[in-house]
Design an enzyme around this catalytic site. Structure first.
Site, PDB file in Angstrom:
ATOM      1  N   HIS B  46       1.260   2.974  -1.256  1.00  0.00           N
ATOM      2  CA  HIS B  46       2.113   4.148  -1.176  1.00  0.00           C
ATOM      3  C   HIS B  46       1.292   5.428  -1.309  1.00  0.00           C
ATOM      4  CE1 HIS B  46       5.748   6.438  -1.404  1.00  0.00           C
ATOM      5  NE2 HIS B  46       5.302   7.028  -2.495  1.00  0.00           N
ATOM      6  N   GLU B  68       3.808  -1.479   3.618  1.00  0.00           N
ATOM      7  CA  GLU B  68       4.693  -1.209   2.503  1.00  0.00           C
ATOM      8  C   GLU B  68       6.021  -1.928   2.669  1.00  0.00           C
ATOM      9  OE1 GLU B  68       3.991   3.229   0.859  1.00  0.00           O
ATOM     10  OE2 GLU B  68       5.897   2.806   1.786  1.00  0.00           O
ATOM     11  N   ASN B 409     -23.429 -18.628   4.194  1.00  0.00           N
ATOM     12  CA  ASN B 409     -24.172 -19.862   4.250  1.00  0.00           C
ATOM     13  C   ASN B 409     -23.679 -20.882   3.244  1.00  0.00           C
ATOM     14  OD1 ASN B 409     -26.784 -21.088   5.318  1.00  0.00           O
ATOM     15  ND2 ASN B 409     -26.730 -18.952   5.984  1.00  0.00           N
TER      16      ASN B 409
END
Lengths: 157, 673
Positions: B46, B68, B409
């Site tokens: 927000h 939101e 990896n």
């Protein structure tokens, strides 16, 4: 620079090596220092004497005597380090003495004399005759450029 | 208003909020029932939305808005959390991050976010039609609607209203009047909004919700909503809230929408009431959450200048110290001593200013690991220890990529698939431990996994096949040396990586980067039980710890990182092997290097019968450097010798000592082949 100095004059720093007087334009010179402690850097070219601490900046020092092919001498009270700027770097030049700052007329500068075969002419951009003094104008680029250094490094193996 | 001056702050804060979102999303994934976490994410999103709207980054604001909506639906338990929900939310955060970075690089923060937007909408659609409608509208507006100029409803709001209309929603403007004797106006407002949100979506309120919350209105306020309910129903439902005097409901006339309506108030930040309500919580929690330390951002160049000036001060201090000793004046002594103390404190501060917690690099890993785990169908638990460990800024900037490489990896080649793990009697979920800690003048970063480990034979075969190693040489290598082969360049060829049980996606890059930083990487592994990659880094690139030594009248500095120890040996203990002088050091034969000869130091004094030897190493190789005497250990500022001298043999740089003289720093790596 004063108002008096016009296009016709250049301000130069005069210094001595051996029995000759040399000159550099003042704008290339950052300062003139008395001999400072030089730290030797091993395995470099003979004329690179080492480095100094110039106000916090590690500055390489070149012995102009050796660079010009003269004999090395023991430094003394009159020995000076002229700090010049080249390619954005500061480099110190060891000279026998630095004696003068003067204005010379541009007209008095002549191209370098044609003396073939002497090593020194590589480093000269011209000569100026003032009264009875003969000033040799040093070509900093040729004297100090990295290419020239590498060149001489190759020569000397 | 010139926004540029806020840009940097905006970028930094946006990054922080996005980081918060990622972190909390990961947290939420672990604890899906904890709705307080959703609130945290919501708040971060927000704030970000508000900031970006204020700064004029509409795309950023729009995407955040859609995120939101989903968060809101989660919060209101309208949708259930699925792994896909998280994927999409992470994707959205990724896109937002990309936008912020684009802005940071001088861009406009635009990005094609169609996919994410669609996914976000689908998630919402699953549960709430009303929300879907609104967010679809929002989506449409994100795709650049033709410009509509309206001073009352902004572009975004109008699009929302129009689209809702198209989808069979009604848009109403409600004028709600509270009773004159109403005591808790804010509470009534809250209740009204609650009612409205049950029946539809609040688009706008006048005055804005903040003012309503603070009771900054007389007795009436207006609200714009979209809903499927009829005018009467809306009116009745709102009237059920006690102390509401009157509710007038108007259908919004789109023909007149674009002419200014005086009651409406212009608001640049688009917010729905649903989001506004979180502000209440925000206000309550803000003091707790606010940053406890204030910071200021400084250009690193300025710090460099400060450091240079500071060095000069230190050098002068050294000189003063000398002078005061010579003069033997008590008062001068005391002053100089105090100055010494102050300068050493200052030094610590100046140096620390360049230090940044390694957290700034680490904090992007959890999200990356999560995504990778999903891509690879593996279960991985990433644990981070020591994120507060500090490193020099210059090192921090470089260390990120190698770490990403190593983590990838570990996940790709280290951690096995869940079924394989189960079959091998390991828990389904693999574990990766990322650990940072200080030790001496170094920072260590460890990446430890409990995966398959490295198969010595396969690495050797691969190395031989790729021509890195001869068969004969292979037999003589220790396990550690074998593992380190995977860091060799040319070990891994792009396509065949997965064939190797070990690792090796261009790990040579990792090695090179780390070494260019003056560090090194070592690998330890047990087949079947996992591997540990250990990275050793200098704390900073510009300050190193050295041992200062003297050779005749010259002083040299040897980096402590290369030194194993120092020793004094008797001349007669020197042995000759071929043409090399060696010593027996703890059962190992070490070659002796006489620095005096190597550096052609001019000789002054005569030789001692004892030799001072600094034992240095390069990888597994060791050598003894013979010097005249040890001066001591100190921290020095590393300086370059410059272009003129960068070819100097075995000299890596220079430093300025306390007496103002220059000492050269020996490059041990060049001395040992």
């Amino acid at each position: 620079m004063t108002a008096v100095s016009t296009e016709q004059e250049v301000k130069i720093i005069v210094f001595q090596i051996k029995d000759k007087e040399y000159a550099l334009p003042v704008e290339r010179v950052r300062g003139i220092e008395k001999l400072l402690h030089i730290t030797r850097v091993p395995k470099t070219l003979p004329f690179i004497k080492g480095v100094i601490n110039l106000r916090g900046v590690i500055t390489p020092i070149i012995d102009l005597r050796i660079r010009f092919g003269f004999d090395e001498v023991v430094y003394n009270e009159s020995t000076r380090i002229i700090i010049v700027v080249i390619e954005g770097m500061e480099v110190g030049l060891i000279v026998d003495s630095a004696n003068d700052v003067m204005d010379i007329p541009v007209a008095s500068i002549e191209p370098q004399p044609e003396v073939v075969g002497h090593r020194i002419d590589e480093y000269i951009s011209g000569v100026a005759k003032i009264d009875k003094r003969l000033l040799i104008l040093v070509n900093l680029e040729k004297t100090l450029s990295l290419d020239a250094l590498q060149e001489s490094m190759r020569k000397e193996g | 208003m010139d926004m540029n001056q806020y840009l940097e702050v905006f970028i930094e804060e946006s990054k922080e909020h996005l980081q918060m979102c990622s972190e909390q999303l990961l947290e939420l994934e672990k604890n899906p029932d904890d709705l307080s976490i959703v609130n945290d994410i919501f708040r971060a999103a927000h704030t970000l939305k508000g900031m970006s709207a204020t700064m004029g980054y509409e795309d950023l604001a729009n995407l955040t808005h859609k995120m939101e909506n989903v968060l809101d639906a989660i919060r209101n338990e309208q949708i259930t959390l699925q792994p896909e929900t998280f994927d999409t939310l992470f994707l959205a955060v990724d896109d937002l991050e990309a936008m912020v970075y684009s802005i940071a690089e001088g861009g406009e923060g635009k990005r094609d976010v169609k996919d994410v937007v669609e996914k976000l909408l689908l998630i919402e659609k699953g549960e709430s039609l009303i929300l879907t409608a609104v967010s679809e509208v929002a989506a449409a507006s994100a795709l650049l609607e033709p410009e509509i100029v309206n001073s009352e409803y902004d572009e975004f709001e109008i699009t929302v209203l129009q689209q809702s209309q198209d989808q069979g929603f009604n848009s109403y403007e409600l004028k709600i009047s509270l009773r004159e004797d109403c005591l808790l106006k804010a509470a009534r407002v809250f209740m009204v909004f609650e009612v409205l949100e049950k029946i539809g979506e609040v688009i706008k309120s006048n005055p804005p919700v903040e003012q309503l919350e603070e009771e900054q209105f007389d007795h009436s306020f207006s609200v714009t909503i979209v809903t499927k309910e009829s005018v009467e129903d809306v009116q009745k439902k709102v009237m059920k809230v006690s102390e509401v005097d009157r509710v007038q409901v108007h259908t919004i006339d789109f023909e007149h929408l674009r002419t200014p309506v005086p009651v409406e108030e212009q608001e640049s930040v688009v917010t729905t009431v649903a989001t506004e309500q979180t502000k209440k919580e925000e206000k309550k929690q803000a003091p707790v959450k606010s940053n406890s330390s204030k910071t200021i951002r400084v250009n690193i160049e300025r710090l460099d200048i400060l450091m240079n000036l500071f060095e000069e001060l230190v050098i002068d201090r050294g000189r003063l110290d000398q002078i005061s000793r010579d003069l033997d004046n008590q008062e001068l002594h005391e002053t100089v001593e105090r100055m010494s103390r102050v300068t050493s404190d200052l030094q610590t501060i100046v140096l620390n200013m360049r230090m940044v917690p390694v957290e700034t690099v680490f904090n992007r890993f959890p999200k990356m690991v999560r995504q990778l785990a999903r891509d690879l169908n593996k279960q991985v638990d990433l644990q981070i220890v020591g994120a507060e460990t500090e490193l020099d800024r210059t090192v921090i900037d470089e260390i990120g990529d190698p770490l990403v490489h190593l983590l990838r990896n570990a996940m790709d080649h280290g951690i096995e698939r869940p079924e394989v793990r189960l079959a091998n009697g390991k828990p389904e979920e693999g574990k990766i431990l990322l650990k940072a800690y200080h030790s001496g003048n170094h920072v260590f970063i460890e990446i430890e996994d409990d995966g398959a480990g490295i198969n010595r034979e396969r690495v050797l075969n691969k190395a031989i096949a790729n021509g890195i190693l001869s068969k004969e040489a292979a037999a003589t290598l220790t396990d550690k040396q074998v593992y380190e082969l995977i860091l060799a360049s040319g070990f891994s060829t792009a396509e065949k990586i997965s064939d190797v049980s070990g690792r090796g996606v261009g790990l040579d890059v990792v090695k090179n980067t780390i070494e260019s930083l003056g560090g090194n990487v070592t690998i330890d592994s047990t087949e079947g039980a996992g591997s540990v990659f250990l990275i050793q880094l200098p704390l900073t690139l510009s300050i190193i710890s050295v041992m200062l030594v003297e050779i005749q009248k010259e002083k040299y500095a040897i980096p402590l990182s290369s030194i194993i120890e120092t020793a004094i040996i008797k001349k007669e203990d020197i042995m000759n092997a071929h043409n090399q002088q060696v010593i027996d050091f703890r059962g190992k034969v070490l070659p002796l290097l006489f620095l005096k000869d190597i550096f052609e130091v001019p000789e002054f004094g005569k030789e001692d019968e004892f030799l001072s030897v600094v034992i240095v190493r390069k990888g597994d190789k060791m050598a003894g450097l013979v010097v005249d005497s040890f001066i001591g250990q100190l921290e020095v500022v590393l300086k370059s010798l410059g272009d003129y001298l960068n070819t100097a043999f075995a000299i890596s740089g220079a430093t300025i000592l306390g007496d103002g003289q220059v000492a050269l720093i020996i490059d041990c790596n060049a001395l040992i082949n």
